[in-house]
Enzyme design. Structure first.
Site, PDB file in Angstrom:
ATOM      1  CB  CYS A  12      35.214  39.622  39.291  1.00 17.46           C
ATOM      2  SG  CYS A  12      35.008  37.849  39.093  1.00 17.46           S
ATOM      3  CB  CYS A  86      39.301  43.430  39.176  1.00 17.31           C
ATOM      4  SG  CYS A  86      39.169  44.438  37.701  1.00 17.31           S
ATOM      5  CB  CYS A  90      40.643  46.463  35.268  1.00 16.77           C
ATOM      6  SG  CYS A  90      39.725  45.247  36.214  1.00 16.77           S
TER       7      CYS A  90
END
Length: 134
Positions: A12, A86, A90
């Site tokens: 996250c 996120c 990522c």
């Protein structure tokens, strides 16, 4: 015949709440059968105290954990990559299992608000664990 155990990384933004709770559950429920990592695209200074309190209610202590920065190496070393809001931060690698869990961000909320998020995470972790060990 040696079996490598499955690995998962929970990601996250701050690595302070959702991903830490998910990692705590996976570590606890898998009893060492799954390698567990967590990280954040912009890690916080410390774990969310409400997340710590909510997990302690479940008998899982995540107080010793520290938010960690997400590295491409950690993603590459994981079989399953579970993201929690996120976004584009990522890294994506072909051949990995990706899941994006839509979860409310517990940042700045009290333990009452964190409990339902924690319970949602537990259900998702239980399903993921069953799948990884199938």
């Amino acid at each position: 015949m040696s079996e490598t155990k499955p690995s998962v990384i929970f990601v996250c933004v701050h690595n302070a709440g959702r991903s830490q709770m998910a990692a705590g559950y996976m570590t606890h429920l898998s009893q060492g059968r799954v390698e567990v990592r967590s990280a954040g695209s912009m890690p916080a200074d410390q774990i969310n105290p409400a997340a710590v309190e909510a997990m302690l209610e479940e008998g899982i202590d995540i107080r010793k954990e520290q938010p960690k920065v997400l590295t491409p190496e950690a993603v590459q070393a994981s079989d399953a990559v579970i993201t929690m809001g996120c976004g584009d931060a990522c890294p994506y690698y072909p051949g990995k299992r990706y899941e994006d869990w839509k979860l409310e961000d517990p940042a700045g909320q009290g333990v009452e608000a964190v409990r339902p998020i924690r319970d949602d995470i537990r259900g998702r972790v239980e399903a993921l664990l069953a799948d990884l060990l199938a």
